[in-house]
Scaffold this motif. Structure first.
Motif, PDB file in Angstrom:
ATOM      1  N   PRO A  80       0.813  -1.229   0.000  1.00 30.35           N
ATOM      2  CA  PRO A  80       0.000   0.000   0.000  1.00 30.35           C
ATOM      3  C   PRO A  80       0.840   1.270   0.000  1.00 30.35           C
ATOM      4  CG  PRO A  80      -0.903  -1.574   1.560  1.00 30.35           C
ATOM      5  CD  PRO A  80       0.393  -2.134   1.098  1.00 30.35           C
ATOM      6  N   PHE A  96      -2.530   8.751   0.869  1.00 33.60           N
ATOM      7  CA  PHE A  96      -2.203   7.997  -0.347  1.00 33.60           C
ATOM      8  C   PHE A  96      -1.815   6.556  -0.038  1.00 33.60           C
ATOM      9  CE2 PHE A  96      -1.519  12.147  -2.455  1.00 33.60           C
ATOM     10  CZ  PHE A  96      -2.188  11.897  -3.638  1.00 33.60           C
ATOM     11  N   ALA A  97      -1.275   6.363   1.155  1.00 35.43           N
ATOM     12  CA  ALA A  97      -0.778   5.029   1.500  1.00 35.43           C
ATOM     13  C   ALA A  97      -1.794   4.210   2.264  1.00 35.43           C
ATOM     14  CB  ALA A  97       0.506   5.163   2.323  1.00 35.43           C
ATOM     15  N   ILE A 141       6.704  10.909   4.169  1.00 36.11           N
ATOM     16  CA  ILE A 141       5.363  10.807   4.751  1.00 36.11           C
ATOM     17  C   ILE A 141       4.616   9.587   4.219  1.00 36.11           C
ATOM     18  CG2 ILE A 141       3.136  11.965   4.923  1.00 36.11           C
ATOM     19  CD1 ILE A 141       4.783  14.597   4.922  1.00 36.11           C
ATOM     20  N   LEU A 175     -10.642  17.956  -1.278  1.00 33.79           N
ATOM     21  CA  LEU A 175     -10.246  16.565  -1.010  1.00 33.79           C
ATOM     22  C   LEU A 175      -9.290  16.039  -2.065  1.00 33.79           C
ATOM     23  CD1 LEU A 175     -13.620  15.038   0.198  1.00 33.79           C
ATOM     24  CD2 LEU A 175     -11.788  16.074   1.527  1.00 33.79           C
ATOM     25  N   MET A 213      -4.742  17.417  -3.425  1.00 32.81           N
ATOM     26  CA  MET A 213      -3.383  17.197  -2.947  1.00 32.81           C
ATOM     27  C   MET A 213      -2.412  16.917  -4.093  1.00 32.81           C
ATOM     28  SD  MET A 213      -1.988  17.462  -0.111  1.00 32.81           S
ATOM     29  CE  MET A 213      -0.238  17.609  -0.005  1.00 32.81           C
ATOM     30  N   MET A 243     -10.564  13.925   2.358  1.00 33.56           N
ATOM     31  CA  MET A 243     -10.015  12.630   2.730  1.00 33.56           C
ATOM     32  C   MET A 243      -9.662  12.648   4.194  1.00 33.56           C
ATOM     33  SD  MET A 243      -7.354  10.941   0.176  1.00 33.56           S
ATOM     34  CE  MET A 243      -7.932  11.280  -1.461  1.00 33.56           C
ATOM     35  N   ASP A 280      -4.693   2.908   1.102  1.00 32.91           N
ATOM     36  CA  ASP A 280      -5.460   1.909   0.361  1.00 32.91           C
ATOM     37  C   ASP A 280      -4.899   0.514   0.648  1.00 32.91           C
ATOM     38  OD1 ASP A 280      -7.085   3.762  -0.663  1.00 32.91           O
ATOM     39  OD2 ASP A 280      -6.102   3.899  -2.623  1.00 32.91           O
ATOM     40  N   LEU A 336      -1.689  13.893   2.522  1.00 34.96           N
ATOM     41  CA  LEU A 336      -0.625  13.226   1.753  1.00 34.96           C
ATOM     42  C   LEU A 336      -0.444  11.787   2.236  1.00 34.96           C
ATOM     43  CD1 LEU A 336       1.604  13.466  -0.314  1.00 34.96           C
ATOM     44  CD2 LEU A 336       3.071  14.464   1.423  1.00 34.96           C
ATOM     45  N   ARG A 337      -0.507  11.617   3.529  1.00 32.87           N
ATOM     46  CA  ARG A 337      -0.346  10.268   4.069  1.00 32.87           C
ATOM     47  C   ARG A 337      -1.483   9.347   3.629  1.00 32.87           C
ATOM     48  NH1 ARG A 337       2.500   9.153   9.377  1.00 32.87           N
ATOM     49  NH2 ARG A 337       4.050   8.782   7.797  1.00 32.87           N
TER      50      ARG A 337
END
Lengths: 182, 221
Positions: free
Chosen positions: A30, B38-39, A139, A117, A120, B1, B41, B35-36
């Protein structure tokens, strides 16, 4: 990132055991997928799977425990991204019809409501490439300054500098964005 | 999000913000949490080759692929060699000229080889009785035997009961000498002291006839 690799799974993966491989894949893929998505790769899933097809048979020689494994996987992912960028720059661009580029387009009410949303990616796209890479590796990939320095072949001081400048630029962009719609 | 970070992730973002002196900036913190996300999923569904790596029992597909390629190479090589053999056989069977030219070529190749040594393998042994002939050249015996050979020619079968002493007269020494292209009829004309080996090769076919000589030879002394 929510799930951590246990020591048994790690040692199984480093011993070449497929059960350890699947644990590594379900834990780290992921983050790799998010890394590619944040960098704007078209087919992030395919690139993620390429990385793991490349990485999993080579886990036997990896040293450094959890952080060494993560550094190794993201080193391969970073190299794959560089290759992807080069290949992308050489291939001719196919342009589909983009309704957003059409001048006869009026803003969607849903997009205006949900704009914050999905913004980004566009905000990140306005950052310097190295700043963006440092922030995403720090991050999204959850790597330390030293790990990022190893992957990007820079000193930790340079990485800290890039991170600070990236955060400053990001803050400016966020402020602009907050003021623009209102 | 919306992100629901664990304490550790919250600590990471906090640490990053502190490193750069922005720990109080709530907007920036929210951006980093986005940004975090994104990881967050799940892992992508593995495709076939990745699934083979993750499944127990198959360590690597490359090893199997390499073995299969090597086996395929052997099979293809054997098939090519077999097909070439079949093709050459078919051409030889269909073309008389091809057979003749091949046999001619083989003779041309083998000729220098067979002439350089003593070349005692050129002529096939005319009859089994020749093999037992001991080398004892007797010039006196040659003359009558040659004349007798003409009369004995239609009955080569009589060579089989030839006595040993008659055979001893003509000899295996002749069989060992190099081939000279002389006709058998010249044998009686040759002078007696001629080297016994000089006319060996062309007479090889006549040796069974010469063995019919025994009649005169015992009577001679």
């Amino acid at each position: 990132m929510a799930v951590q690799l246990t020591d048994d799974e790690l040692s199984a993966a480093l011993a070449g055991d497929p059960s350890g491989f699947s644990a590594v894949y379900s834990t780290i893929s992921p983050a790799v997928l998010g890394y590619f998505r944040a960098r704007g790769v078209d087919d992030a899933e395919a690139l993620t799977q390429d990385v793991f097809v490349d990485v999993l048979p080579k886990l036997v020689g990896v040293k450094g425990g959890h952080s060494g494994l993560r550094t190794f996987i993201f080193s391969v992912a970073h190299a794959r991204l560089v290759d992807y960028r080069r290949r992308y720059a050489r291939t001719p661009q196919l342009t589909e019809y983009d309704p957003l580029a059409d001048e006869r387009y009026s803003n969607s009410a849903e997009d205006e409501v949900l704009g914050s949303l999905g913004g980004m990616s566009s905000t990140l796209a306005m950052l310097n490439d190295e700043q963006r890479e440092v922030l995403i590796l720090r991050i999204v990939a959850d790597l330390s300054v030293e790990q990022v320095a190893g992957i990007m072949n820079k000193t930790p001081g340079a990485i800290k500098q890039l991170q600070r400048r990236g955060l400053i630029a990001l803050r400016e962009l966020v402020k602009e964005k907050d003021h623009t719609p209102s | 999000m919306s992100v629901s970070p664990t304490g550790r992730e919250e600590g990471d973002i906090q640490a990053i913000l502190q490193d750069s002196g922005f720990e109080e900036d709530a907007d920036l913190r929210r951006s980093l949490e986005d940004l975090r996300a994104f990881a967050l999923d799940g892992p992508p569904e593995p495709r076939a080759d990745l699934q083979a790596l993750l499944a127990p029992g198959i360590a690597s597909l490359d090893l199997r692929r390499r073995n299969r390629q090597r086996r395929m190479g052997i099979v293809v090589g054997a098939a090519v060699i077999g097909a070439m053999g079949l093709g050459a056989g078919a051409v030889a069977a269909s073309g008389e000229d091809f057979r003749r030219s091949v046999s001619h070529a083989v003779v041309k190749i083998l000729e220098p080889i067979s002439q350089t040594p003593a070349s005692n393998t050129d002529a096939p042994p005319p009859s089994p009785s020749d093999v037992a002939v001991p080398p004892a050249p007797s010039p006196a015996a040659v003359t009558p035997s040659a004349s007798a050979s003409k009369s004995a020619r239609p009955a080569p079968a009589s060579a089989t009961p030839a006595p040993g002493n008659a055979a001893a007269d003509h000899g295996g020494s002749q069989a060992k000498t190099p081939a000279v292209p002389l006709r058998p009829t010249t044998v009686p004309a040759t002078p007696v002291p001629a080297p016994p080996g000089a006319s060996s090769r062309p007479f090889a076919g006549l040796l069974p006839l010469l063995h019919t000589v025994p009649g005169p030879v015992p009577g001679k002394p």
